[in-house]
Scaffold this motif. Sequence first.
Motif, PDB file in Angstrom:
ATOM      1  N   LYS B 306     -17.266  -2.186  50.912  1.00 50.15           N
ATOM      2  CA  LYS B 306     -17.719  -2.847  52.146  1.00 50.15           C
ATOM      3  C   LYS B 306     -16.670  -2.699  53.238  1.00 50.15           C
ATOM      4  O   LYS B 306     -16.997  -2.459  54.397  1.00 50.15           O
ATOM      5  N   VAL B 307     -15.392  -2.851  52.868  1.00 54.20           N
ATOM      6  CA  VAL B 307     -14.338  -2.701  53.867  1.00 54.20           C
ATOM      7  C   VAL B 307     -14.423  -1.311  54.485  1.00 54.20           C
ATOM      8  O   VAL B 307     -14.395  -1.140  55.711  1.00 54.20           O
ATOM      9  N   LEU B 308     -14.564  -0.308  53.615  1.00 50.49           N
ATOM     10  CA  LEU B 308     -14.631   1.066  54.121  1.00 50.49           C
ATOM     11  C   LEU B 308     -15.893   1.280  54.956  1.00 50.49           C
ATOM     12  O   LEU B 308     -15.877   2.010  55.945  1.00 50.49           O
ATOM     13  N   ALA B 309     -16.987   0.605  54.573  1.00 54.23           N
ATOM     14  CA  ALA B 309     -18.234   0.759  55.330  1.00 54.23           C
ATOM     15  C   ALA B 309     -18.064   0.209  56.738  1.00 54.23           C
ATOM     16  O   ALA B 309     -18.416   0.870  57.721  1.00 54.23           O
ATOM     17  N   TYR B 310     -17.489  -0.996  56.846  1.00 58.15           N
ATOM     18  CA  TYR B 310     -17.295  -1.551  58.190  1.00 58.15           C
ATOM     19  C   TYR B 310     -16.301  -0.716  58.964  1.00 58.15           C
ATOM     20  O   TYR B 310     -16.417  -0.547  60.184  1.00 58.15           O
ATOM     21  N   SER B 311     -15.311  -0.181  58.252  1.00 58.88           N
ATOM     22  CA  SER B 311     -14.367   0.685  58.921  1.00 58.88           C
ATOM     23  C   SER B 311     -15.080   1.923  59.474  1.00 58.88           C
ATOM     24  O   SER B 311     -14.785   2.371  60.581  1.00 58.88           O
ATOM     25  N   THR B 312     -16.060   2.432  58.717  1.00 60.98           N
ATOM     26  CA  THR B 312     -16.811   3.589  59.218  1.00 60.98           C
ATOM     27  C   THR B 312     -17.581   3.227  60.476  1.00 60.98           C
ATOM     28  O   THR B 312     -17.557   3.959  61.466  1.00 60.98           O
ATOM     29  N   VAL B 313     -18.253   2.063  60.444  1.00 55.72           N
ATOM     30  CA  VAL B 313     -18.993   1.634  61.636  1.00 55.72           C
ATOM     31  C   VAL B 313     -18.045   1.556  62.822  1.00 55.72           C
ATOM     32  O   VAL B 313     -18.336   2.026  63.935  1.00 55.72           O
ATOM     33  N   SER B 314     -16.870   0.981  62.560  1.00 55.73           N
ATOM     34  CA  SER B 314     -15.889   0.808  63.615  1.00 55.73           C
ATOM     35  C   SER B 314     -15.417   2.161  64.163  1.00 55.73           C
ATOM     36  O   SER B 314     -15.333   2.360  65.377  1.00 55.73           O
ATOM     37  N   GLN B 315     -15.135   3.099  63.254  1.00 60.38           N
ATOM     38  CA  GLN B 315     -14.671   4.412  63.707  1.00 60.38           C
ATOM     39  C   GLN B 315     -15.768   5.170  64.454  1.00 60.38           C
ATOM     40  O   GLN B 315     -15.488   5.906  65.402  1.00 60.38           O
ATOM     41  N   LEU B 316     -17.012   4.959  64.029  1.00 61.65           N
ATOM     42  CA  LEU B 316     -18.112   5.595  64.761  1.00 61.65           C
ATOM     43  C   LEU B 316     -18.181   5.026  66.175  1.00 61.65           C
ATOM     44  O   LEU B 316     -18.418   5.741  67.146  1.00 61.65           O
ATOM     45  N   GLY B 317     -17.927   3.715  66.280  1.00 65.08           N
ATOM     46  CA  GLY B 317     -17.863   3.097  67.602  1.00 65.08           C
ATOM     47  C   GLY B 317     -16.799   3.769  68.458  1.00 65.08           C
ATOM     48  O   GLY B 317     -17.010   4.032  69.641  1.00 65.08           O
ATOM     49  N   TYR B 318     -15.680   4.083  67.819  1.00 60.95           N
ATOM     50  CA  TYR B 318     -14.615   4.805  68.514  1.00 60.95           C
ATOM     51  C   TYR B 318     -15.100   6.124  69.077  1.00 60.95           C
ATOM     52  O   TYR B 318     -14.796   6.513  70.201  1.00 60.95           O
ATOM     53  N   MET B 319     -15.879   6.837  68.247  1.00 55.70           N
ATOM     54  CA  MET B 319     -16.359   8.146  68.696  1.00 55.70           C
ATOM     55  C   MET B 319     -17.311   7.996  69.871  1.00 55.70           C
ATOM     56  O   MET B 319     -17.286   8.788  70.812  1.00 55.70           O
ATOM     57  N   PHE B 320     -18.132   6.941  69.821  1.00 52.18           N
ATOM     58  CA  PHE B 320     -19.035   6.739  70.957  1.00 52.18           C
ATOM     59  C   PHE B 320     -18.258   6.334  72.197  1.00 52.18           C
ATOM     60  O   PHE B 320     -18.625   6.708  73.310  1.00 52.18           O
ATOM     61  N   LEU B 321     -17.178   5.574  71.983  1.00 54.60           N
ATOM     62  CA  LEU B 321     -16.316   5.258  73.119  1.00 54.60           C
ATOM     63  C   LEU B 321     -15.831   6.560  73.740  1.00 54.60           C
ATOM     64  O   LEU B 321     -15.860   6.740  74.968  1.00 54.60           O
ATOM     65  N   ALA B 322     -15.397   7.490  72.889  1.00 53.05           N
ATOM     66  CA  ALA B 322     -14.904   8.766  73.394  1.00 53.05           C
ATOM     67  C   ALA B 322     -15.993   9.488  74.177  1.00 53.05           C
ATOM     68  O   ALA B 322     -15.760   9.980  75.281  1.00 53.05           O
ATOM     69  N   LEU B 323     -17.210   9.528  73.625  1.00 49.64           N
ATOM     70  CA  LEU B 323     -18.310  10.207  74.323  1.00 49.64           C
ATOM     71  C   LEU B 323     -18.582   9.523  75.654  1.00 49.64           C
ATOM     72  O   LEU B 323     -18.787  10.168  76.674  1.00 49.64           O
ATOM     73  N   GLY B 324     -18.543   8.191  75.621  1.00 46.22           N
ATOM     74  CA  GLY B 324     -18.871   7.424  76.817  1.00 46.22           C
ATOM     75  C   GLY B 324     -17.868   7.610  77.935  1.00 46.22           C
ATOM     76  O   GLY B 324     -18.214   7.454  79.103  1.00 46.22           O
ATOM     77  N   VAL B 325     -16.615   7.919  77.594  1.00 47.34           N
ATOM     78  CA  VAL B 325     -15.642   8.138  78.667  1.00 47.34           C
ATOM     79  C   VAL B 325     -15.490   9.626  78.950  1.00 47.34           C
ATOM     80  O   VAL B 325     -14.605  10.033  79.691  1.00 47.34           O
ATOM     81  N   GLY B 326     -16.353  10.441  78.373  1.00 44.27           N
ATOM     82  CA  GLY B 326     -16.352  11.867  78.703  1.00 44.27           C
ATOM     83  C   GLY B 326     -15.383  12.693  77.881  1.00 44.27           C
ATOM     84  O   GLY B 326     -15.183  13.866  78.160  1.00 44.27           O
TER      85      GLY B 326
END
Lengths: 101, 632
Positions: B306-326
């Motif tokens: 579960k820890v790793l799963a939430y970490s994955t969600v969190s890291q995916l959020g990071y990637m979307f942050l990257a996409l969102g800032v170009g």
Amino acid sequence: MQISINWYLLLSAVLFTIGVLGVLFRRNAIIIFMSIELMLNAVNLLLVAFSSYLSDSKGQVFVFFIMAVAAAEVAVGLAILMSVYRNSKSTDINSLNKLKG
Amino acid sequence: MIKLVGLVPLLPLVGFLIIGFFGKKLSKGLAGVIGSAAVFAAFAVAVGIFFELNGQADKSVTVPLFSWITAGKLSVPFSFLIDPLSSLFLLIITGIGFLIHVYSTAYMHDDEGFSRFFAYLNLFIFFMLLLVLGSNYLIMFVGWEGVGLCSYLLIGFWFKNTAYNNAAKKAFIMNRIGDLGFLLGIILIFVTFGSISYHEVFEQAKSYATGTPVLTAIALLLFVGAMGKSAQLPLYTWLPDAMAGPTPVSALIHAATMVTAGIYMIARSNILYTLSPDAMSVVAIIGVCTALFAATIGLAQNDIKKVLAYSTVSQLGYMFLALGVGAYTGAVFHVMTHAFFKALLFLGAGSVIHAMSGEQDIRKMGGLKKYIPITQMTFLIGTLAISGFPGFSGFFSKDEILAHAYEHNKVLWFVGILTAGMTTFYMFRLYFLTFKGTFRGTHEQEHHLHESPKAMTIPLIILAVLSLLGGLIGIPEVLGGRHFLEEFLKPVFEDSSFRLVHHLSHNTEYILMAVAVAVMAGSIWYAYKTYVTDKTVPAESEEELNPLHKLVYRKYMVDELYESIITKPLNFIGEGLHKVVDNQIVDGVVNGCGYVVNGVSGVIRKAQTGNIGFYVFVMVISIVLILFTQLF
């Protein structure tokens, strides 16, 4: 003396009506059968009369066919009647009510 | 090699067909070998394609295979697009896919569904390759749905357990919500541009002004699809539940590849997003919120997966942050490094679970370092990589994202760095609780502790090396590198990059890196102090937690919230429809027909007396009546 077509018509109608009434009111299956034959022959008479009146032989040819078919029909019908009689010891059609709904 | 691209998805498909149809007849070893060999062969072709593409001037090759759909104005050829972005994803999918296949041969060895497992895995690889190779949105959509199906099949792999089946259904249904958005987006693309092939759509899109509403609508609809597939707020809850599947599945599908499909899709459609700043802001905000939200949940979980799963969600959020800032390159870079270290961490967790005879609760572990040294070493490397320890792969990709976020909006950067600190903390919490201290499990488990077989440790070691060195292809200019990845991906993003100007002074970048490293060091120190020096172990029962901790432990009650605001009302409406529309109206009509026929025939049958004289009488009367009506 030429008999007019009207008489033939009248005779045929009378014979047919006797046949219908016989079917309707008699209860003996054999009589009913005979009444049916009467109706058939009333029609045959009409066919022959018109054939002669119109000088067209088709009507008479037709009558021979009807007689042949009627003979076959009589054979089948009488056979049915025989087996009915064997089963119910009567030819009264009111005893044939086994298919009542 | 590029001409042979058709082989890349074909090989896993053939593997699937062989294992799927003859699985019962094949021995376990053979099924594993066929499955792994198919993916390895695909990997070999992918490597060839990568080098050929890198060596030639034409960076975007379309390989037509056959004409697929032709209807009216719509003409969809079945063709593959080879460009830097897709060739990179090919390498990630087939490379990591192969390692995970090898790992699975040992991990799943005693499972009765062994050959079924490999059939599904190969099918998954096939669809995932289709997703990234397609040269138009429709092929991507086919792959997109296919990987969703395989995800469903693999989450519910142990289908005898109702809870696992429910998790599978949840994943499938939540993905379907996102897919609806994606499909609407594709339809809107077709209506707007009259085509769905990438080339034509992007070519036409360039002539649109920035901020055109229809582009924003398309971008947002596509993002809804990405939200579902890549587990972003508010559709993320399926991913933690997806851990019901076997651990290699979590590593392959729910960490390294499938969940990054949303990032691939947005990176592919980068021009559409660049031209709609509003949509980009939405992507960035959702991304950063998801990153923070999931990271806070991760702080309080006690299940290693579960820890790793939430970490994955969190890291995916990071990637979307990257996409969102170009920072498209940054996002793809992070997809790659994340695939390395998260696959490593999941496989490491699988190895731990294997050693612990199926135990997943970190409160019952501890002190595993001396029993399973290879797993411990590789897990530590993965933990350092995800934390962004200087020199490890995660450092470079995360740093690139944070630098772009800083330049775009300082609040985004701040939330990002906060999340990074939390990530470091919970990952080290996990590491310390698992490997340091003393063993807290049962005596029987302790007796049974053993290092995993070579088929499991070798993939771990390879992934550890990749996690360690994977960042080297993206060393930024400020650290004296030449950022090979950015050069390589340039043709894909060049239409976007001249519209998004990037410039940060070198000094600022140094300061940002220093802050990131300081936050990371602080988090590691705090985790060390709490879980090693003070030997804290998370409370056994929920009652001992303070209210805030309890709320986080319960995952902010989001599942309960969805249950009460969506599932319950839907069930209520369904129940109502069942009782009123179905039971009363529909059944009423059907039963009514029966009743009417019954009633009418009840009356009519009285006429059937069986009296032949009566029948004949009726017949004669009827004939007379008919004659009369005919004659007069």
